[in-house]
Design a protein around this motif. Structure first.
Motif, PDB file in Angstrom:
ATOM      1  N   PHE A 173      35.195  32.428 107.634  1.00 39.28           N
ATOM      2  CA  PHE A 173      35.746  33.707 108.095  1.00 39.28           C
ATOM      3  C   PHE A 173      36.330  33.632 109.504  1.00 39.28           C
ATOM      4  CE2 PHE A 173      32.569  34.807 104.889  1.00 39.28           C
ATOM      5  CZ  PHE A 173      33.309  35.638 104.068  1.00 39.28           C
ATOM      6  N   THR A 174      36.455  32.371 110.069  1.00 43.47           N
ATOM      7  CA  THR A 174      36.995  32.228 111.426  1.00 43.47           C
ATOM      8  C   THR A 174      38.338  31.490 111.355  1.00 43.47           C
ATOM      9  OG1 THR A 174      34.741  32.150 112.328  1.00 43.47           O
ATOM     10  CG2 THR A 174      36.527  31.386 113.753  1.00 43.47           C
ATOM     11  N   ASP A 175      39.352  32.063 111.999  1.00 45.37           N
ATOM     12  CA  ASP A 175      40.689  31.432 112.030  1.00 45.37           C
ATOM     13  C   ASP A 175      40.707  30.272 113.011  1.00 45.37           C
ATOM     14  OD1 ASP A 175      41.669  33.250 110.176  1.00 45.37           O
ATOM     15  OD2 ASP A 175      42.168  34.723 111.738  1.00 45.37           O
ATOM     16  N   LYS A 176      41.760  29.455 112.861  1.00 43.02           N
ATOM     17  CA  LYS A 176      41.953  28.381 113.828  1.00 43.02           C
ATOM     18  C   LYS A 176      42.108  28.962 115.227  1.00 43.02           C
ATOM     19  CE  LYS A 176      44.077  24.934 110.772  1.00 43.02           C
ATOM     20  NZ  LYS A 176      45.258  24.077 110.565  1.00 43.02           N
ATOM     21  N   GLY A 177      41.521  28.247 116.191  1.00 43.42           N
ATOM     22  CA  GLY A 177      41.546  28.736 117.571  1.00 43.42           C
ATOM     23  C   GLY A 177      40.351  29.620 117.893  1.00 43.42           C
ATOM     24  N   GLY A 178      39.587  29.981 116.858  1.00 43.28           N
ATOM     25  CA  GLY A 178      38.404  30.806 117.089  1.00 43.28           C
ATOM     26  C   GLY A 178      37.216  29.969 117.551  1.00 43.28           C
ATOM     27  N   SER A 179      36.063  30.621 117.682  1.00 42.43           N
ATOM     28  CA  SER A 179      34.866  29.946 118.193  1.00 42.43           C
ATOM     29  C   SER A 179      33.643  30.315 117.339  1.00 42.43           C
ATOM     30  CB  SER A 179      34.588  30.350 119.652  1.00 42.43           C
ATOM     31  OG  SER A 179      35.655  29.973 120.486  1.00 42.43           O
ATOM     32  N   ILE A 180      32.752  29.332 117.285  1.00 44.42           N
ATOM     33  CA  ILE A 180      31.432  29.555 116.680  1.00 44.42           C
ATOM     34  C   ILE A 180      30.400  29.153 117.729  1.00 44.42           C
ATOM     35  CG2 ILE A 180      29.824  28.912 114.851  1.00 44.42           C
ATOM     36  CD1 ILE A 180      32.236  28.296 113.097  1.00 44.42           C
ATOM     37  N   ILE A 181      29.487  30.054 118.043  1.00 39.09           N
ATOM     38  CA  ILE A 181      28.498  29.822 119.109  1.00 39.09           C
ATOM     39  C   ILE A 181      27.103  29.852 118.492  1.00 39.09           C
ATOM     40  CG2 ILE A 181      27.567  30.666 121.298  1.00 39.09           C
ATOM     41  CD1 ILE A 181      30.282  32.091 121.697  1.00 39.09           C
ATOM     42  N   VAL A 182      26.375  28.756 118.683  1.00 37.91           N
ATOM     43  CA  VAL A 182      24.969  28.679 118.269  1.00 37.91           C
ATOM     44  C   VAL A 182      24.120  28.781 119.534  1.00 37.91           C
ATOM     45  CG1 VAL A 182      23.182  27.326 117.132  1.00 37.91           C
ATOM     46  CG2 VAL A 182      25.544  27.248 116.282  1.00 37.91           C
ATOM     47  N   ASN A 183      23.356  29.816 119.631  1.00 48.44           N
ATOM     48  CA  ASN A 183      22.595  30.083 120.852  1.00 48.44           C
ATOM     49  C   ASN A 183      21.105  30.183 120.509  1.00 48.44           C
ATOM     50  OD1 ASN A 183      22.169  30.635 123.550  1.00 48.44           O
ATOM     51  ND2 ASN A 183      22.378  32.844 123.284  1.00 48.44           N
ATOM     52  N   MET A 184      20.240  29.626 121.393  1.00 51.69           N
ATOM     53  CA  MET A 184      18.796  29.679 121.185  1.00 51.69           C
ATOM     54  C   MET A 184      18.118  30.280 122.400  1.00 51.69           C
ATOM     55  SD  MET A 184      17.655  26.287 119.134  1.00 51.69           S
ATOM     56  CE  MET A 184      16.098  27.077 118.803  1.00 51.69           C
ATOM     57  N   ASN A 185      17.136  31.173 122.137  1.00 54.60           N
ATOM     58  CA  ASN A 185      16.343  31.797 123.194  1.00 54.60           C
ATOM     59  C   ASN A 185      14.868  31.738 122.791  1.00 54.60           C
ATOM     60  OD1 ASN A 185      19.033  33.742 122.906  1.00 54.60           O
ATOM     61  ND2 ASN A 185      18.559  33.113 124.993  1.00 54.60           N
ATOM     62  N   ASP A 204       6.711  35.579 121.862  1.00 58.66           N
ATOM     63  CA  ASP A 204       5.966  35.201 120.664  1.00 58.66           C
ATOM     64  C   ASP A 204       6.865  34.744 119.526  1.00 58.66           C
ATOM     65  OD1 ASP A 204       7.132  37.603 120.236  1.00 58.66           O
ATOM     66  OD2 ASP A 204       5.350  38.641 119.484  1.00 58.66           O
ATOM     67  N   HIS A 205       8.131  34.507 119.798  1.00 55.46           N
ATOM     68  CA  HIS A 205       9.014  34.000 118.749  1.00 55.46           C
ATOM     69  C   HIS A 205      10.227  33.299 119.370  1.00 55.46           C
ATOM     70  CE1 HIS A 205      10.624  38.050 119.652  1.00 55.46           C
ATOM     71  NE2 HIS A 205      11.798  37.520 119.365  1.00 55.46           N
ATOM     72  N   VAL A 206      10.919  32.563 118.481  1.00 60.95           N
ATOM     73  CA  VAL A 206      12.144  31.848 118.875  1.00 60.95           C
ATOM     74  C   VAL A 206      13.319  32.500 118.164  1.00 60.95           C
ATOM     75  CG1 VAL A 206      13.360  29.641 118.805  1.00 60.95           C
ATOM     76  CG2 VAL A 206      10.879  29.699 119.205  1.00 60.95           C
ATOM     77  N   ARG A 207      14.387  32.784 118.942  1.00 54.68           N
ATOM     78  CA  ARG A 207      15.559  33.439 118.374  1.00 54.68           C
ATOM     79  C   ARG A 207      16.697  32.432 118.261  1.00 54.68           C
ATOM     80  NH1 ARG A 207      17.413  38.636 121.415  1.00 54.68           N
ATOM     81  NH2 ARG A 207      15.591  39.478 120.292  1.00 54.68           N
ATOM     82  N   ILE A 208      17.298  32.344 117.040  1.00 49.67           N
ATOM     83  CA  ILE A 208      18.461  31.477 116.779  1.00 49.67           C
ATOM     84  C   ILE A 208      19.622  32.391 116.392  1.00 49.67           C
ATOM     85  CG2 ILE A 208      19.381  29.579 115.414  1.00 49.67           C
ATOM     86  CD1 ILE A 208      16.448  28.799 114.799  1.00 49.67           C
ATOM     87  N   SER A 209      20.694  32.283 117.125  1.00 45.46           N
ATOM     88  CA  SER A 209      21.856  33.151 116.875  1.00 45.46           C
ATOM     89  C   SER A 209      23.061  32.290 116.499  1.00 45.46           C
ATOM     90  CB  SER A 209      22.173  33.980 118.120  1.00 45.46           C
ATOM     91  OG  SER A 209      23.423  34.613 117.986  1.00 45.46           O
ATOM     92  N   VAL A 210      23.725  32.644 115.376  1.00 44.17           N
ATOM     93  CA  VAL A 210      24.977  31.991 114.960  1.00 44.17           C
ATOM     94  C   VAL A 210      26.064  33.060 114.993  1.00 44.17           C
ATOM     95  CG1 VAL A 210      26.162  30.725 113.161  1.00 44.17           C
ATOM     96  CG2 VAL A 210      23.709  30.336 113.536  1.00 44.17           C
ATOM     97  N   LYS A 211      26.946  32.962 115.973  1.00 45.95           N
ATOM     98  CA  LYS A 211      27.955  34.005 116.206  1.00 45.95           C
ATOM     99  C   LYS A 211      29.350  33.401 116.072  1.00 45.95           C
ATOM    100  CE  LYS A 211      29.261  37.547 119.576  1.00 45.95           C
ATOM    101  NZ  LYS A 211      28.981  38.114 120.922  1.00 45.95           N
ATOM    102  N   ASP A 212      30.244  34.149 115.403  1.00 49.95           N
ATOM    103  CA  ASP A 212      31.630  33.668 115.254  1.00 49.95           C
ATOM    104  C   ASP A 212      32.587  34.760 115.717  1.00 49.95           C
ATOM    105  OD1 ASP A 212      32.536  35.401 112.959  1.00 49.95           O
ATOM    106  OD2 ASP A 212      30.868  34.387 111.943  1.00 49.95           O
ATOM    107  N   THR A 213      33.844  34.350 115.855  1.00 49.54           N
ATOM    108  CA  THR A 213      34.901  35.296 116.283  1.00 49.54           C
ATOM    109  C   THR A 213      35.838  35.584 115.119  1.00 49.54           C
ATOM    110  OG1 THR A 213      36.258  33.454 117.058  1.00 49.54           O
ATOM    111  CG2 THR A 213      34.800  34.505 118.673  1.00 49.54           C
ATOM    112  N   GLY A 214      35.277  35.526 113.886  1.00 48.89           N
ATOM    113  CA  GLY A 214      36.089  35.695 112.690  1.00 48.89           C
ATOM    114  C   GLY A 214      36.450  37.146 112.423  1.00 48.89           C
ATOM    115  N   ILE A 215      36.713  37.432 111.144  1.00 48.42           N
ATOM    116  CA  ILE A 215      37.238  38.750 110.780  1.00 48.42           C
ATOM    117  C   ILE A 215      36.151  39.818 110.720  1.00 48.42           C
ATOM    118  CG2 ILE A 215      39.138  37.751 109.484  1.00 48.42           C
ATOM    119  CD1 ILE A 215      37.531  38.196 106.949  1.00 48.42           C
ATOM    120  N   GLY A 216      34.866  39.396 110.713  1.00 52.18           N
ATOM    121  CA  GLY A 216      33.776  40.364 110.675  1.00 52.18           C
ATOM    122  C   GLY A 216      33.532  40.915 109.274  1.00 52.18           C
TER     123      GLY A 216
END
Length: 711
Positions: free
Chosen positions: A586-598, A602-614
């Motif tokens: 769902f992400t066009d060329k030139g877009g970004s995918i960000i994998v972020n960890m916090n 009491d827990h670990v958060r994993i985020s996979v975020k893209d700049t696609g069409i939503g």
């Protein structure tokens, strides 16, 4: 005031004087008896037995009078027996040699009467010690002694069946000696039983057991002396009679003191106590007033109790009315619930006319005529009755009728009405739920069949696909290395397409198989302690080249370099590859995918975020549902089955984690996974190394997960 201590002191003085008198009387009896026996033995013998008869009858009279006063029956056991003993003592005296009033000159007659008297005496003692604490019907005891006495008299004077006591009128026969032995044995047994039960005997009969022991000893001594005397006029025979006099006197004295004197003392003590009570009662006016006040208080409590009963009657859910059936039917009492159920005006109920009330309420029912008929039958019945009342407004009532009983007489009926409308509705709902349960059971059975079908289908498809994939890989290598012409290039392109679609089929089969295993409860995660930061980073980097070749920028960021938690690396890899594959779709060329960890508390958060069409808002709530896909017009060249995100959600929840989405159409999407920060007993670093170093395996997983994406 009466001085109790002084009374006790006077009692002791009187007892001492009485004991001295008793000793004097006993000594006097002995000397008088010895004197008379020496002067005239016949007078002595007759006097002794007349004396014993008088004492015996006195014992009978005392026992009867005492029984009337104290109702203590133990003395009556002795009294009845001694009444018969007294009669036989007189017969013995009158048949003695020298008296001969009845004309009997046989020496055996008076001795046979003597034996009967002795057996009656020992039986009296034995009966007393055995049954002093038992309830006995004394008329039966009188009957038994009467029958025994009659049989004994007939045996002596008519049948002549009792053996002789003398041989040639000189020596004792064996029969007499045996009788003496038996009597002595019985008396010994009586002494044993008296000593054994002495405490209980005194508590029941008030007779001093020491006196009784002395009486039995004197009687025993008398019998032994009678057994061994040779001459009628010698000292042995005279002493035997004196011991017999002493035993009778002591028995009379014991009974007299134990019952008459003792009860006189008890009455005297009670009289003194009554005087004390009279003095006390004169001072109890205040207590009486308090008692009157307590009585008034109890009356108030009774009134309050009546109010409580009325409150209870008002608090029950049933409508209750008490109807008198005497003469004209009349309402005696009712509660408010009865008026509410039937909507009866207070003016009507105050008239208490049940016929008017019945006529008023009947129009509320679907079957008023049947209601009137059943009501009349209910009033006329003496049994508990029950029926159902159906209202026009849909209500349903249970009516119970029972007899109203006062002082053992039926004066009316108690009618109770219970609204069961809601209960009937609940029963209908229950029936409907049972039908739904049955349908659900059938649906589950169908799902099991469907699951079995998919399982078998997956296994059947996976084998030929693996064969095709192996052959395609061999052909791809052959045409890529050995041939460089145009035809070989086209063939290589077709083989590449075949290769990718084989992976797509393999991915679909794997997903179906895993979904079926999860539904069946056979899919498990293998939790061990790993550095989750390192696992996520390595997985992200493993697909970085592929994603960047697609013209998309891939970024990994973390706020912590190491965090050990319990997880399954293979399942984490599958989750991330699926999310990254979706992001690429769902992400066009030139877009970004960000994998972020916090790392949070009491827990670990994993985020996979893209700049696609939503994802549109109306589609976000169903993207984790199985076989649900976003509108295919938005997906362009990428295909999917709608299983991936459903599987991802299951895998996250098997780690006791959660997954959610943040997205708006046109601004990209963010999938947020939260895993609990928990560890198990041991850390397995070797597993991390094996996972990281196995590149071929990672490439194959990448090819499978990204097989939906076409270049």
């Amino acid at each position: 005031m009466v001085d109790i201590k002084q009374l006790d002191k006077n009692k002791k003085i009187l007892d001492q004087k009485e004991n001295k008198i008793n000793v004097f009387v006993l000594i006097s009896l002995v000397f008088v008896s010895l004197f008379i026996s020496q002067m005239n033995y016949l007078l002595f013998h007759t006097g002794v037995h007349i004396f014993m008869s008088i004492v015996a009858y006195n014992i009978l009279i005392i026992s009867i009078n005492s029984y009337k006063v104290t109702y203590t029956g133990s003395l009556l056991l002795l009294g009845i027996a001694y009444g018969f003993i007294g009669g036989f003592e007189i017969l013995h005296a009158l048949t003695y040699e020298g008296i001969e009033i009845f004309g009997y000159t046989d020496i055996n007659v008076e001795n046979q009467l003597w034996v009967v008297v002795r057996y009656l005496e020992v039986s009296a003692f034995l009966t007393f010690v055995l049954f002093y604490d038992k309830k006995i019907k004394y008329n039966i005891l009188v009957y038994i002694y009467t029958v025994v006495s009659v049989i004994a008299l007939l045996s002596i004077f008519h049948w002549n069946i009792i053996p002789s006591h003398y041989i040639n009128d000189l020596d004792f026969a064996l029969f007499r000696i045996i009788n003496v032995f038996i009597i002595c044995v019985i008396l010994s047994v009586v002494i044993y039983l008296l000593n054994k039960n002495r405490k209980k005997l005194y508590n029941v009969s008030f007779i001093n057991y020491k006196f009784m022991i002395l009486i039995i000893v004197f009687t025993l001594a008398s019998e032994i002396l009678f057994a061994f005397h040779i001459d009628t006029y010698n000292l042995t025979n005279i002493l035997a009679h004196i011991f017999k006099i002493l035993s009778f006197y002591l028995l009379f004295k014991s009974i007299n003191e134990s019952y008459i004197v003792k009860h006189q003392k008890i009455l005297s003590k009670e009289n003194n106590q009554l005087r004390l009570n009279a003095i006390k009662c004169s001072k109890d006016n205040k207590t009486l007033k308090e008692e009157i006040n307590r009585t008034k208080l109890r009356e108030m409590q009774i009134i309050n109790y009546k109010k409580v009963l009325e409150s209870i009657l008002e608090s029950v859910e049933e409508g209750i009315v008490l109807v008198s059936t005497k003469d004209k039917k009349k309402a005696l009492h009712w509660n408010d619930r009865f008026l509410q159920i039937w909507d009866i005006p207070k003016e009507l109920i105050q008239e208490k006319d049940i016929d008017k009330i019945t006529f008023y309420v009947k129009d509320q029912l679907k079957n008023p005529d049947e209601f009137i008929l059943n009501t009349n039958e209910m009033y006329n019945s003496s049994q508990r009755t029950f029926d159902m009342l159906e209202f026009k407004d849909g209500r349903l009532l249970e009516r119970y009728s029972n007899c109203l009983v006062v002082n053992g007489q039926v004066i009316g009926k108690v009618l109770s009405f219970r609204d069961i409308t809601e209960r009937k509705k609940a029963e209908e709902i229950k029936k409907e739920n049972e039908i739904n349960k049955r349908l659900l059971k059938e649906e589950r059975k169908y799902d099991e069949m469907k699951t079995q079908f998919f399982t078998n289908l997956s296994h059947e498809l996976k084998t030929p696909i693996n064969v095709l994939l192996g052959n395609v890989q061999l052909l791809k290598v052959h045409f890529g290395v050995k041939s460089r012409n145009d035809n070989s290039t086209k063939i290589a392109k077709y083989l590449s397409s075949m290769w990718q679609n084989c992976y797509r089929l393999l991915r679909l089969i794997n997903n179906l198989t895993d979904i079926v295993r999860i539904d069946s409860g056979y899919f498990d995660v293998s939790l061990k302690n790993y550095n989750i930061i390192s696992i996520v980073e390595e997985i992200t980097l493993s697909v970085a080249v592929y994603i960047e070749n697609m013209g998309i920028n891939l970024v990994f960021d973390t706020d912590t370099e190491e965090k050990i938690i319990a997880c399954d690396p293979d399942k984490i890899e599958r989750i991330l590859l699926n999310l990254l594959s979706n992001a690429v779709k769902f992400t066009d060329k030139g877009g970004s995918i960000i994998v972020n960890m916090n790392v949070l508390k009491d827990h670990v958060r994993i985020s996979v975020k893209d700049t696609g069409i939503g994802i549109p808002d109306d589609k976000q709530y169903e993207i984790f549902d199985r076989f649900k896909k976003v509108n295919e017009d938005l997906v362009r060249n990428y295909n999917g089955t709608g299983i991936g995100l459903s599987l991802v959600k299951c895998l996250v929840e098997m780690h006791e984690g959660t997954i959610k989405i943040k997205s708006s159409y046109g601004d990209g999407s963010e999938f947020i996974i939260e895993l609990p920060s928990k560890v198990i007993s041991e850390t397995n670093e070797t597993s991390i190394k094996q996972y990281i170093e196995n590149d071929d395996k990672n490439i194959e997983k990448l090819n499978i997960e990204f097989s939906d994406i076409y270049s």
